[in-house]
Design a protein around this motif. Structure first.
Motif, mmCIF file in Angstrom:
data_model
loop_
_atom_site.group_PDB
_atom_site.id
_atom_site.type_symbol
_atom_site.label_atom_id
_atom_site.label_comp_id
_atom_site.label_asym_id
_atom_site.label_seq_id
_atom_site.Cartn_x
_atom_site.Cartn_y
_atom_site.Cartn_z
ATOM 1 N N GLY A 34 32.804 35.844 7.595
ATOM 2 C CA GLY A 34 33.139 36.208 6.228
ATOM 3 C C GLY A 34 31.961 36.305 5.286
ATOM 4 O O GLY A 34 32.154 36.540 4.073
ATOM 5 N N LEU A 35 30.730 36.166 5.784
ATOM 6 C CA LEU A 35 29.568 36.167 4.891
ATOM 7 C C LEU A 35 29.398 37.493 4.165
ATOM 8 O O LEU A 35 29.031 37.521 2.985
ATOM 9 C CB LEU A 35 28.299 35.831 5.684
ATOM 10 C CG LEU A 35 28.175 34.383 6.186
ATOM 11 C CD1 LEU A 35 26.858 34.203 6.942
ATOM 12 C CD2 LEU A 35 28.259 33.396 5.031
ATOM 13 N N SER A 47 20.791 40.193 -0.568
ATOM 14 C CA SER A 47 21.663 39.969 0.589
ATOM 15 C C SER A 47 21.238 38.760 1.415
ATOM 16 O O SER A 47 22.079 38.121 2.062
ATOM 17 C CB SER A 47 21.679 41.224 1.477
ATOM 18 O OG SER A 47 20.367 41.536 1.926
ATOM 19 N N ASN A 48 19.953 38.406 1.424
ATOM 20 C CA ASN A 48 19.495 37.247 2.189
ATOM 21 C C ASN A 48 19.968 35.925 1.589
ATOM 22 O O ASN A 48 20.025 34.904 2.276
ATOM 23 C CB ASN A 48 17.974 37.238 2.295
ATOM 24 C CG ASN A 48 17.454 38.255 3.302
ATOM 25 O OD1 ASN A 48 18.227 38.821 4.069
ATOM 26 N ND2 ASN A 48 16.165 38.501 3.287
ATOM 27 N N ASP A 49 20.303 35.922 0.289
ATOM 28 C CA ASP A 49 20.682 34.670 -0.367
ATOM 29 C C ASP A 49 22.009 34.125 0.156
ATOM 30 O O ASP A 49 22.252 32.917 0.078
ATOM 31 C CB ASP A 49 20.773 34.877 -1.880
ATOM 32 C CG ASP A 49 19.406 35.017 -2.534
ATOM 33 O OD1 ASP A 49 18.407 34.706 -1.856
ATOM 34 O OD2 ASP A 49 19.348 35.440 -3.696
ATOM 35 N N ILE A 50 22.868 34.984 0.684
ATOM 36 C CA ILE A 50 24.152 34.501 1.190
ATOM 37 C C ILE A 50 23.958 33.601 2.409
ATOM 38 O O ILE A 50 24.837 32.790 2.740
ATOM 39 C CB ILE A 50 25.083 35.699 1.539
ATOM 40 C CG1 ILE A 50 26.554 35.223 1.638
ATOM 41 C CG2 ILE A 50 24.643 36.377 2.816
ATOM 42 C CD1 ILE A 50 27.121 34.698 0.365
ATOM 43 N N VAL A 53 24.517 29.783 2.266
ATOM 44 C CA VAL A 53 25.851 29.209 2.474
ATOM 45 C C VAL A 53 25.898 28.437 3.798
ATOM 46 O O VAL A 53 26.653 27.472 3.938
ATOM 47 C CB VAL A 53 26.920 30.324 2.444
ATOM 48 C CG1 VAL A 53 28.271 29.814 2.899
ATOM 49 C CG2 VAL A 53 27.017 30.920 1.048
ATOM 50 N N VAL A 54 25.079 28.838 4.761
ATOM 51 C CA VAL A 54 24.992 28.135 6.047
ATOM 52 C C VAL A 54 24.036 26.950 5.948
ATOM 53 O O VAL A 54 24.392 25.811 6.281
ATOM 54 C CB VAL A 54 24.531 29.096 7.158
ATOM 55 C CG1 VAL A 54 24.295 28.328 8.465
ATOM 56 C CG2 VAL A 54 25.557 30.195 7.370
ATOM 57 N N ALA A 55 22.826 27.194 5.471
ATOM 58 C CA ALA A 55 21.784 26.159 5.476
ATOM 59 C C ALA A 55 22.135 24.972 4.585
ATOM 60 O O ALA A 55 21.803 23.822 4.911
ATOM 61 C CB ALA A 55 20.453 26.770 5.035
ATOM 62 N N GLN A 240 24.468 36.812 11.869
ATOM 63 C CA GLN A 240 25.506 37.681 11.306
ATOM 64 C C GLN A 240 24.935 38.985 10.745
ATOM 65 O O GLN A 240 25.414 40.076 11.092
ATOM 66 C CB GLN A 240 26.310 36.918 10.247
ATOM 67 C CG GLN A 240 27.467 37.716 9.646
ATOM 68 C CD GLN A 240 27.054 38.517 8.414
ATOM 69 O OE1 GLN A 240 26.088 38.181 7.737
ATOM 70 N NE2 GLN A 240 27.782 39.585 8.133
ATOM 71 N N PRO A 241 23.878 38.943 9.885
ATOM 72 C CA PRO A 241 23.323 40.216 9.427
ATOM 73 C C PRO A 241 22.699 41.047 10.541
ATOM 74 O O PRO A 241 22.675 42.277 10.455
ATOM 75 C CB PRO A 241 22.275 39.797 8.378
ATOM 76 C CG PRO A 241 22.013 38.368 8.608
ATOM 77 C CD PRO A 241 23.272 37.798 9.176
ATOM 78 N N VAL A 242 22.195 40.396 11.588
ATOM 79 C CA VAL A 242 21.628 41.147 12.712
ATOM 80 C C VAL A 242 22.730 41.878 13.479
ATOM 81 O O VAL A 242 22.669 43.097 13.682
ATOM 82 C CB VAL A 242 20.841 40.211 13.660
ATOM 83 C CG1 VAL A 242 20.564 40.906 14.990
ATOM 84 C CG2 VAL A 242 19.513 39.811 13.025
#
Length: 409
Positions: A34-35, A47-50, A53-55, A240-242
């Motif tokens: 869902g990211l 877009s990298n800031d989302i 939410v994981v870290a 996920q982005p990859v």
């Protein structure tokens, strides 16, 4: 000392302990699909800031590890776990109703802070009740279920995303935590007798910390653990982005992610056999060196292919690399804990805190370097594994020069 011992663990006990341990993995891996929609709804400009939410969950967990160990020894296991689940539930509510990234990060930090309680104290409950081979048997059963959670969590998250939306993933986590607490509170007795509880002492804690700092080999192993854990967090930040961004895998992402986590889980399972043949020190160093070599070759190939290798090549690289990463976690933890004998509780909390904080910083940096190519991910594995290998080698040299000194209280 009063010891509550159950010689034959029930299936209910094993399932409950596994569920409590899985809260961190579920809160991270179920959210991954869902990211993308989350970033859009929260108006995240970069877009990298989302990835934060994981870290940020790991950052909360790092802080929590220091708190719950002392609390559980002073007030009992049930109080510590109940407080952790309460904080996790509050964090889930904050995340559920977030309308900007800052509020989401606060909720996720609270989830990590809360999940650290059940994740940490579950081991203490098992240790309170079982010894020797029986304890190993219970842990094996619990870990078997625990290892499955990163495989199924993204599939659950993807299913919820299809049917409802990303916010409902947090409703799922909220409901799961509530069920876990009710089950735990009603069915699990307190395992630490009142007469065995140890009041928190600042003086004694500081004395134990000085002992730890003076064990240089252990310190180096902790740093190595932080680096290799950072490489794993960097992977979680960018996978996920990859896969969904570069390779347009869309709904197939959870299946690909599950395939990769199976490789990681297989390493954890096989490590118990490999370590008896090769030893922890040799195995950890060799695994780190293999990650460096694989990443160096992959980086060169990826660079020549303008940053985007074929998907099949990337999956093979990530699968093999995660296998060697998985070989290091248990061994580095064990070697870092080895000298600390009767201060194992404090040592475990400090090692978890320091290594996780180092991992969050390094893994977040890898994620923030994402540039719509695979190069930062591969470089992150290579550079951080190089750092881990150097510190493991230095610690091994110290061990070879003198025997391990067991720290006693």
């Amino acid at each position: 000392m009063k010891q509550l011992t159950l010689h034959h663990p029930s299936g209910e006990f094993v399932a409950l302990m596994a569920l409590l341990m899985c809260m961190v993995a579920l809160s991270i891996d179920a959210v991954l699909p869902g990211l993308g929609p989350m970033a859009s709804d929260l108006n995240v400009s970069n877009s990298n800031d989302i990835q934060l939410v994981v870290a940020i969950v790991y950052a909360g967990m790092a802080v929590g590890q220091l708190i719950y160990g002392f609390l559980a020894d002073a007030k009992g296991r049930k109080v510590a776990i109940s407080l952790g689940i309460l904080i996790f539930v509050l964090g889930s509510l904050v995340a559920l109703f977030s309308d900007n990234l800052e509020m989401m990060l606060l909720g996720r930090f609270m989830q990590g802070l809360g999940a650290a309680g059940p994740r940490t104290i579950t081991l203490a409950i098992i240790r309170d009740q079982y010894k020797g081979n029986e304890m190993a048997r219970v842990l094996s059963l619990v870990m078997t279920i625990f290892i499955i959670s990163p495989v199924i969590a993204p599939l659950i998250g993807q299913g919820i995303l299809w049917l409802f939306g990303w916010r409902q993933i947090f409703i799922f986590l909220l409901g799961l935590a509530s069920i876990a607490w009710l089950w735990f509170w009603l069915r699990q007795p307190e395992t630490l007798a009142v007469e065995d509880r140890v009041p928190f002492s600042v003086k004694e804690t500081l004395r134990n910390l000085r002992r730890m700092v003076n064990e240089h080999a252990a310190v180096y192993y902790v740093i190595a653990l932080g680096f290799i854990f950072g490489a794993f967090i960097g992977f979680l930040n960018t996978v996920q982005p990859v896969l969904q961004g570069i390779y347009k895998m869309g709904a197939a992402f959870p299946l690909l992610f599950a395939t990769l986590t199976i490789s990681f889980a297989a390493a954890s399972y096989l490590n118990s056999r490999l370590v008896m043949r090769f030893g922890t020190k040799r195995l950890a160093l060799s695994a780190a060196v293999m990650v460096v070599l694989l990443s160096s070759v992959m980086y060169l190939i990826t660079f020549l292919l303008q940053g985007v290798p074929p998907l099949w090549g990337l999956m093979i690289y990530l699968g093999v690399t995660l296998f060697f990463v998985g070989l290091q976690f248990g061994n580095l933890n064990a070697m870092a804990m080895e000298p600390f004998g009767h201060i194992a509780g404090t040592a475990s909390a400090v090692i978890g805190n320091v290594s996780t904080l180092l991992a969050v910083v390094s893994g977040t940096l890898v994620g923030q370097l994402f540039d719509a190519t695979v190069l930062p991910l591969v470089a992150g594995f290579g550079v951080l594994a190089s750092g881990a290998a150097l510190f493991i080698h230095r610690a091994n040299v110290i061990h070879s020069q003198r025997p391990v000194k067991i720290v006693k209280s």
